[in-house]
Design an enzyme around this catalytic site. Sequence first.
Site, PDB file in Angstrom:
ATOM      1  N   HIS A  13       0.816  -1.205   0.000  1.00  0.00           N
ATOM      2  CA  HIS A  13       0.000   0.000   0.000  1.00  0.00           C
ATOM      3  C   HIS A  13       0.856   1.263   0.000  1.00  0.00           C
ATOM      4  CE1 HIS A  13       0.934   0.966   4.193  1.00  0.00           C
ATOM      5  NE2 HIS A  13       0.847  -0.327   4.435  1.00  0.00           N
ATOM      6  N   GLU A  86      -2.328  -7.060   7.518  1.00  0.00           N
ATOM      7  CA  GLU A  86      -1.009  -7.008   8.142  1.00  0.00           C
ATOM      8  C   GLU A  86      -1.013  -7.782   9.464  1.00  0.00           C
ATOM      9  OE1 GLU A  86       1.941  -7.121   7.889  1.00  0.00           O
ATOM     10  OE2 GLU A  86       2.700  -5.110   7.489  1.00  0.00           O
TER      11      GLU A  86
END
Length: 214
Positions: A13, A86
Amino acid sequence: MSPKSTRLYLVRHAQTAWNAEGRFQGQSDVPLSQAGVDDCLEARSAVQGLDLTAAYSSPLSRAKDTASSILHNQDIELHFRPDLMEINLGDLEGVYATEAREDFPEVLKQWKEAPSKVQMPKGESLRDVQSRVAQCIGRIIEDNVGGNVLIVAHGFALLSFVCHVLELPLDNFRHLHLDHLGLTQVEILPERTVLRRFNVQLSENTFSKNKLPA
């Protein structure tokens, strides 16, 4: 006729405010910073040259918004997979790196020396992350044989997967680094898996706008 190869385009990202401030994010849902938003706009033309057939993302907003932005005007449905999130950092979520060195010295010491053995306080281990991410991407591969698949996720999640497919010891993940909007190309062949590119900077338009060569 031999089975077709599957190409995975793994993208970390874009930047968030917490990234810029040096705060641990983990599974905290932190949005992109303005710099991150701007970098996504710059990356769009590079992504258009990938000839994508499918796209997946972590549901955390920094990954979801990155994927949505760089896929701008492409007629591809974006699928969300929670297992691409994550690592859950537990008590370290939202903590500044400078504070963590004071409050969690033993955790950080072991993270530097043997990260595969670290259990984040009230969170996950890196092995937990590698297991769920590898299983998730394995299912994605099964559903997209012969395709060109974009997967937008997070640094530790993607690096643990790279170690998995290349059969590298998980502790070696600290020798690898993914920048924001860094793209890694993994090709799944019938007889082997090949790392074609690693951490190519989409935000600097260093990727060709044309279809990538085999």
